[in-house]
Design an enzyme around this catalytic site. Structure first.
Site, PDB file in Angstrom:
ATOM      1  N   ASN A 145      85.238  61.692  15.003  1.00  0.00           N
ATOM      2  CA  ASN A 145      84.936  62.314  16.283  1.00  0.00           C
ATOM      3  C   ASN A 145      85.688  61.687  17.464  1.00  0.00           C
ATOM      4  OD1 ASN A 145      81.987  62.271  14.646  1.00  0.00           O
ATOM      5  ND2 ASN A 145      82.768  64.252  15.313  1.00  0.00           N
ATOM      6  N   ILE A 167      86.828  61.587  22.986  1.00  0.00           N
ATOM      7  CA  ILE A 167      85.605  61.592  22.192  1.00  0.00           C
ATOM      8  C   ILE A 167      85.028  62.994  22.128  1.00  0.00           C
ATOM      9  CG2 ILE A 167      83.277  60.621  21.967  1.00  0.00           C
ATOM     10  CD1 ILE A 167      84.253  58.366  23.880  1.00  0.00           C
ATOM     11  N   CYS A 168      84.630  63.420  20.931  1.00  0.00           N
ATOM     12  CA  CYS A 168      83.936  64.698  20.798  1.00  0.00           C
ATOM     13  C   CYS A 168      82.447  64.410  20.649  1.00  0.00           C
ATOM     14  CB  CYS A 168      84.457  65.471  19.595  1.00  0.00           C
ATOM     15  SG  CYS A 168      83.662  67.062  19.407  1.00  0.00           S
ATOM     16  N   LEU A 169      81.734  64.529  21.754  1.00  0.00           N
ATOM     17  CA  LEU A 169      80.302  64.252  21.735  1.00  0.00           C
ATOM     18  C   LEU A 169      79.626  65.262  22.654  1.00  0.00           C
ATOM     19  CD1 LEU A 169      78.000  62.342  20.831  1.00  0.00           C
ATOM     20  CD2 LEU A 169      78.541  60.889  22.784  1.00  0.00           C
TER      21      LEU A 169
END
Ligand SMILES: [Zn+2]
Ligand SMILES: [Zn+2]
EC number: 2.3.2.23
Lengths: 199, 186
Positions: free
Chosen positions: A83, A91-93
Site C-alpha cells: 500500500n 500511501i494508499c490509505l
C-alpha cells in the site's frame, strides 16, 4: 480558516508530545517550519512484521483547509509494502482520502499508518508490483520487506543472499537503489533483473 | 484499518492515567471541547450520536463534503436538522446557533432591485401603443393620462423613478397635445 489549521496543529502537537506512544517510542512528531504547515512524523515498525526494528520517516503537509481536509502524508523512508509506492512513498490509505474525518488527528493518523504496516490491504494496492509479490510469494515478500527495512530503516535483519546480489549489480556499474528495485521486482532472480536493467 | 487504530487511540486516551485531581480537571475540560477545532466549543451543538462541536466547525465540515454527511468522530449520519443546540447557564440570549452563524451560502438570495432598469424604459410602461399611430391620435392622448394613477407597476411616490415618470409624462402630454393640434390645423 488557515487560522483554525495552525491552531489545531499546535494543539495536536502538544498532545502527541504528551502521549504514551511518544513515551513508548512508537511514534514521533517534529516541526519542519514555523508556520505549522509541514511536519515530520516517525513511526516504529510494528513487532512481528518484516518492518520490526525499523524507523520510518514520514513527510506531513498540512493543507490550509485542515482539519476539514486530510493532511498529505508520504513515506520519506523507502519501504516495500503493497500500500506504499516503492518509488514515491505515496500511501494508499482510505482515511487519508475519502474516509477522512475531521476528528482524526495526526496522532491517530500516524497510528493508522503504523497499523497498515501490520495489516496490508493487497486488494487496494498502491504498488502493483509489491502487491503481486505479496499475494503470490508471501515468503519472498517478507524477506524483501525485511531487506528494505534493514537497508533503509535501520532494521536488524541483514539478508546475506540479497546483499550479495545487489553488490554484484553494483559491481556492474548499476546504481545501488536501482539494482535493489530491479531484483525486488523480479523476485531476486539475477538474470531477469539484469536483463531488465540492460534492456 | 481506520477503525482499528481509532479504537486503539481512544482506548489509550481513556486509559486511567492513575493519580492526581489535575488530570481529572483536564479531562473535564476536554469533555467540552469541539471535536473539530479541539477548542472549547462555542455555539455548541451535539449530534444524535452524542458528539459535541462548535456549530461553525460542524457547518464547515458539512459544507466540505455535501455528498457524504457523516459525524467527524463516529461516521454516523449527521445533518443540520439533526443536531441539538446546547445552551449553558451563562448564555442569556439562547439563540439557536444554527440561525446565526454562518449564513448558509446556498440559502441566500437577493431580491432583484426594483429601479435598476434602463431609465428610458420607464416610459415603455404606459406608452408602448402610442407612437406613430396616426389613426388613433386620441388613444395617445388618453394613454398619457394613465400616469399618476396608482397602477401596481408605478414607482412609489417620492422616489427618483417617480419623479422621472412624472417629468416624462408631462413632456409626453405636451407632445400629444402638439400632435393633436397639428392634426387639427394641418
Ligand atoms: Zn470547533
Ligand atoms: Zn458521532
Amino acid at each position: 480558516m488557515a487560522n483554525i489549521a495552525a491552531k489545531r496543529i499546535k494543539r495536536e502537537f502538544k498532545e502527541v508530545m504528551k502521549s504514551e506512544e511518544v513515551a513508548g517510542g512508537a511514534i514521533k512528531l517534529e516541526l519542519v517550519n514555523d508556520s505549522w504547515t509541514e511536519l515530520k512524523g516517525q513511526i516504529a515498525g510494528p513487532p512481528d512484521t518484516p518492518y520490526e526494528g525499523g524507523t520510518f520517516l514520514l513527510e506531513i503537509k498540512v493543507p490550509e483547509t485542515y482539519p476539514f481536509n486530510p493532511p498529505k502524508i508520504r513515506f520519506m523512508t523507502k519501504i516495500w509494502h503493497p500500500n506504499v509506492s516503492s518509488v514515491t512513498g505515496a500511501i494508499c490509505l482510505d482515511i487519508l482520502k475519502d474516509q477522512w474525518a475531521a476528528a482524526l488527528t495526526l496522532r491517530t493518523v500516524l497510528l493508522s499508518i503504523q497499523a497498515l504496516l501490520s495489516a496490508a490491504e493487497p486488494n487496494d494496492p498502491q504498488d502493483a508490483v509489491v502487491a503481486k509479490q505479496y499475494r503470490e510469494s508471501p515468503q519472498l515478500f517478507n524477506l524483501t520487506a525485511k531487506h528494505w527495512t534493514n537497508v533503509y530503516a535501520g532494521g536488524p535483519s541483514s539478508i546475506f543472499d540479497f546483499n550479495q546480489k545487489v553488490q554484484l549489480l553494483i559491481d556492474m556499474g548499476i546504481d545501488e537503489h536501482q539494482a535493489r528495485v530491479a531484483l525486488s521486482t523480479y523476485d531476486w532472480e539475477l538474470e531477469r533483473a539484469t536483463e531488465q536493467l540492460f534492456s | 484499518m481506520a477503525e482499528t487504530s481509532e479504537s486503539q487511540a481512544s482506548a489509550s486516551a481513556s486509559a486511567p492515567g492513575g493519580d492526581a485531581g489535575g488530570e481529572d480537571d483536564k479531562r473535564d475540560e476536554r469533555m467540552l471541547e469541539c471535536n473539530i477545532c479541539l477548542d472549547t466549543a462555542r455555539d455548541a451543538v451535539v449530534s444524535m450520536c452524542g458528539h459535541l462541536f462548535c456549530w461553525p466547525c460542524l457547518h464547515q465540515w458539512l459544507e466540505t463534503r455535501p455528498s457524504r454527511k457523516v459525524c467527524p468522530v463516529c461516521k454516523a449520519a449527521i445533518s443540520r436538522d439533526k443536531v441539538i443546540p446546547l445552551y449553558g447557564r451563562g448564555n442569556t440570549k439562547q439563540e439557536d446557533p444554527r440561525n446565526k452563524v454562518p449564513p448558509r451560502p446556498a440559502g441566500q438570495r437577493t431580491e432583484p432591485e426594483n429601479n435598476s432598469g434602463f431609465p428610458g424604459f420607464g416610459f415603455g410602461e404606459g406608452f408602448h401603443m402610442s407612437f406613430g399611430i396616426g389613426a388613433f391620435p386620441f388613444g395617445v392622448f388618453t394613454s398619457t393620462f394613465n400616469f399618476g394613477d396608482s397602477r401596481p407597476s408605478a414607482a412609489p411616490h417620492g422616489t427618483a423613478q417617480y419623479e422621472e415618470e412624472q417629468f416624462l409624462s408631462k413632456i409626453f402630454l405636451w407632445v400629444a397635445i402638439l400632435f393633436v393640434l397639428w392634426l387639427i390645423f394641418a
